[in-house]
Scaffold this motif. Sequence first.
Motif, mmCIF file in Angstrom:
data_model
loop_
_atom_site.group_PDB
_atom_site.id
_atom_site.type_symbol
_atom_site.label_atom_id
_atom_site.label_comp_id
_atom_site.label_asym_id
_atom_site.label_seq_id
_atom_site.Cartn_x
_atom_site.Cartn_y
_atom_site.Cartn_z
ATOM 1 N N VAL A 159 0.823 -1.187 0.000
ATOM 2 C CA VAL A 159 0.000 0.000 0.000
ATOM 3 C C VAL A 159 0.867 1.250 0.000
ATOM 4 O O VAL A 159 1.829 1.348 0.767
ATOM 5 N N LEU A 160 0.524 2.205 -0.860
ATOM 6 C CA LEU A 160 1.024 3.565 -0.750
ATOM 7 C C LEU A 160 -0.203 4.430 -0.572
ATOM 8 O O LEU A 160 -1.099 4.418 -1.408
ATOM 9 N N ALA A 161 -0.299 5.196 0.505
ATOM 10 C CA ALA A 161 -1.502 5.963 0.776
ATOM 11 C C ALA A 161 -1.155 7.407 1.069
ATOM 12 O O ALA A 161 -0.130 7.699 1.691
ATOM 13 N N ALA A 162 -2.009 8.323 0.613
ATOM 14 C CA ALA A 162 -1.872 9.733 0.944
ATOM 15 C C ALA A 162 -3.047 10.095 1.829
ATOM 16 O O ALA A 162 -4.196 9.944 1.438
ATOM 17 N N LEU A 163 -2.795 10.554 3.026
ATOM 18 C CA LEU A 163 -3.855 10.854 3.979
ATOM 19 C C LEU A 163 -4.131 12.353 3.974
ATOM 20 O O LEU A 163 -3.216 13.162 3.940
ATOM 21 N N SER A 164 -5.420 12.710 4.007
ATOM 22 C CA SER A 164 -5.744 14.125 3.921
ATOM 23 C C SER A 164 -6.704 14.593 5.009
ATOM 24 O O SER A 164 -7.026 15.757 5.073
ATOM 25 N N ALA A 165 -7.225 13.689 5.844
ATOM 26 C CA ALA A 165 -8.170 14.099 6.871
ATOM 27 C C ALA A 165 -7.485 15.026 7.877
ATOM 28 O O ALA A 165 -6.422 14.715 8.410
ATOM 29 N N PRO A 166 -8.067 16.188 8.169
ATOM 30 C CA PRO A 166 -7.377 17.182 8.988
ATOM 31 C C PRO A 166 -7.179 16.780 10.442
ATOM 32 O O PRO A 166 -6.318 17.325 11.106
ATOM 33 N N ILE A 167 -7.949 15.810 10.948
ATOM 34 C CA ILE A 167 -7.824 15.475 12.367
ATOM 35 C C ILE A 167 -6.677 14.507 12.616
ATOM 36 O O ILE A 167 -6.374 14.190 13.753
ATOM 37 N N TYR A 168 -6.031 14.025 11.556
ATOM 38 C CA TYR A 168 -4.912 13.119 11.718
ATOM 39 C C TYR A 168 -3.700 13.698 10.996
ATOM 40 O O TYR A 168 -3.807 14.265 9.924
ATOM 41 N N ALA A 169 -2.536 13.510 11.575
ATOM 42 C CA ALA A 169 -1.293 13.932 10.931
ATOM 43 C C ALA A 169 -0.732 12.769 10.139
ATOM 44 O O ALA A 169 -0.620 11.658 10.641
ATOM 45 N N ALA A 170 -0.399 13.024 8.877
ATOM 46 C CA ALA A 170 0.177 11.967 8.049
ATOM 47 C C ALA A 170 1.548 11.589 8.585
ATOM 48 O O ALA A 170 2.353 12.460 8.919
ATOM 49 N N PRO A 171 1.841 10.299 8.687
ATOM 50 C CA PRO A 171 3.158 9.879 9.172
ATOM 51 C C PRO A 171 4.223 10.190 8.127
ATOM 52 O O PRO A 171 3.920 10.388 6.951
ATOM 53 N N PRO A 172 5.483 10.255 8.539
ATOM 54 C CA PRO A 172 6.539 10.460 7.548
ATOM 55 C C PRO A 172 6.598 9.298 6.572
ATOM 56 O O PRO A 172 6.200 8.182 6.896
ATOM 57 N N ALA A 173 7.074 9.583 5.365
ATOM 58 C CA ALA A 173 7.154 8.534 4.346
ATOM 59 C C ALA A 173 8.071 7.423 4.834
ATOM 60 O O ALA A 173 9.211 7.672 5.250
ATOM 61 N N PRO A 174 7.614 6.180 4.825
ATOM 62 C CA PRO A 174 8.441 5.072 5.308
ATOM 63 C C PRO A 174 9.508 4.700 4.285
ATOM 64 O O PRO A 174 9.443 5.084 3.116
ATOM 65 N N LYS A 175 10.484 3.934 4.737
ATOM 66 C CA LYS A 175 11.511 3.436 3.833
ATOM 67 C C LYS A 175 10.908 2.376 2.916
ATOM 68 O O LYS A 175 10.074 1.587 3.323
ATOM 69 N N CYS A 176 11.383 2.374 1.678
ATOM 70 C CA CYS A 176 10.854 1.424 0.702
ATOM 71 C C CYS A 176 11.418 0.030 0.959
ATOM 72 O O CYS A 176 12.528 -0.132 1.465
ATOM 73 N N SER A 177 10.640 -0.973 0.601
ATOM 74 C CA SER A 177 11.089 -2.349 0.751
ATOM 75 C C SER A 177 12.196 -2.645 -0.254
ATOM 76 O O SER A 177 12.174 -2.136 -1.377
ATOM 77 N N PRO A 178 13.177 -3.458 0.111
ATOM 78 C CA PRO A 178 14.233 -3.836 -0.840
ATOM 79 C C PRO A 178 13.637 -4.435 -2.109
ATOM 80 O O PRO A 178 12.777 -5.315 -2.047
ATOM 81 N N GLY A 179 14.101 -3.921 -3.239
ATOM 82 C CA GLY A 179 13.597 -4.429 -4.503
ATOM 83 C C GLY A 179 12.122 -4.186 -4.714
ATOM 84 O O GLY A 179 11.489 -4.862 -5.526
ATOM 85 N N ASN A 180 11.566 -3.194 -3.982
ATOM 86 C CA ASN A 180 10.133 -2.895 -4.062
ATOM 87 C C ASN A 180 9.275 -4.145 -3.834
ATOM 88 O O ASN A 180 8.197 -4.289 -4.408
ATOM 89 N N ALA A 181 9.771 -5.026 -2.969
ATOM 90 C CA ALA A 181 9.055 -6.261 -2.621
ATOM 91 C C ALA A 181 8.690 -7.075 -3.858
ATOM 92 O O ALA A 181 7.683 -7.781 -3.885
ATOM 93 N N GLY A 182 9.516 -6.965 -4.890
ATOM 94 C CA GLY A 182 9.310 -7.767 -6.083
ATOM 95 C C GLY A 182 8.473 -7.132 -7.165
ATOM 96 O O GLY A 182 8.282 -7.715 -8.232
ATOM 97 N N LEU A 183 7.986 -5.920 -6.927
ATOM 98 C CA LEU A 183 7.161 -5.239 -7.927
ATOM 99 C C LEU A 183 8.021 -4.491 -8.933
ATOM 100 O O LEU A 183 9.079 -3.953 -8.593
ATOM 101 N N LYS A 184 7.537 -4.426 -10.168
ATOM 102 C CA LYS A 184 8.130 -3.560 -11.178
ATOM 103 C C LYS A 184 7.319 -2.270 -11.224
ATOM 104 O O LYS A 184 6.116 -2.301 -11.470
ATOM 105 N N LEU A 185 7.980 -1.142 -10.987
ATOM 106 C CA LEU A 185 7.280 0.131 -10.856
ATOM 107 C C LEU A 185 7.880 1.178 -11.785
ATOM 108 O O LEU A 185 9.050 1.085 -12.175
#
Length: 339
Positions: free
Chosen positions: A7-33
């Motif tokens: 999952v990659l998610a962008a949060l926009s609800a004002p009552i919650y603070a979006a967490p910092p962008a996490p580190k990506c999985s090695p090799g994008n967990a096998g996905l081609k992006l």
Amino acid sequence: MPVTLLVLAALSAPIYAAPPAPKCSPGNAGLKLPAGFCAVLVASKLGPVRHIAVAPNGDVLAANMKTGVILLRDSNGDGMAEEEHQIFVGAGGTGLALGADVLYFAANDSVMLIPFTAGSTQATGTVRTLARGLPGGGHFMKGLALAKDGSLFVSFGSLTNSCQKLAQDRTGAFPGQDPCPELPIRSGIWRFSTKTEGQTPADAKHFGWGLRNPEAMAIEPSTGTLYMASHGRDQLTENWKWPAEEGRENPAEEFGPVVSGANYGWPYCFYNPRLKKKLQNPEYGGDGTKVGDCDKKTQPAIAFPAHWAPNALMFYSGSMFGDSYKGGAFLAFHGSWNR
């Protein structure tokens, strides 16, 4: 079969603070992006998970086809789910739709209304049945989409491949039933009220017709229009001796809007992506060239390659991916036994 959730998610609800962008999985967990994208492996070994929803606080809700609804929580901001909670235990299912303090879950023969508040790890009230007596068997998986007026769209897939008699389904060059007895009760989309419990399909509005398995549904946010992507039929080569290439490439998987009364033509018609038009299915006299009245059916906005099997759809309203992605649609496919 192990199921992995990314999952990659962008949060926009004002009552919650979006967490910092996490580190990506090695090799994008096998996905081609595409260049500039990466992926985080949120959770794995979840079992047969289909649809997901993301709560305003970032918790991920996942529908398990055997056990119910799972909540996944990233408790330390690394992008991966350290916590797993069972929100609803019992009937398995597919569709999820998250409303204000409520989660709708499409079990195999019903739609459950689960009181739920973002931040909770369990239902916040008594789970109730919004709709019951929904058709099972065949393409029993159900998609959900919450309309702007608060009503709920529910998809019912077909019982058969091409509306041959059930004993003949997929087994040979047998004619289809005409009229197809499935069309009044499944192979389409129904619109239910969310204000009345215990409804049956007879209480709902039959909204869209002629859709073999429109499991992928979402509301386009700027217009409120319902969009769907549906699985096309199989066995053109196996049953009707069409050339193998024709069977591989037909029919297209259809994506497009569904307005009230829209009829995409199943089981009588299929969309040929090479000719870019709808033709008659062989069960109804088609030979790969006959149009019949299929030109009068609702045409897709986009035709995807055959047998890709679209499962889930969402319109992108975040900002992480840049302006060119705003308002676009993401469509997830799982592939098929013959592709």
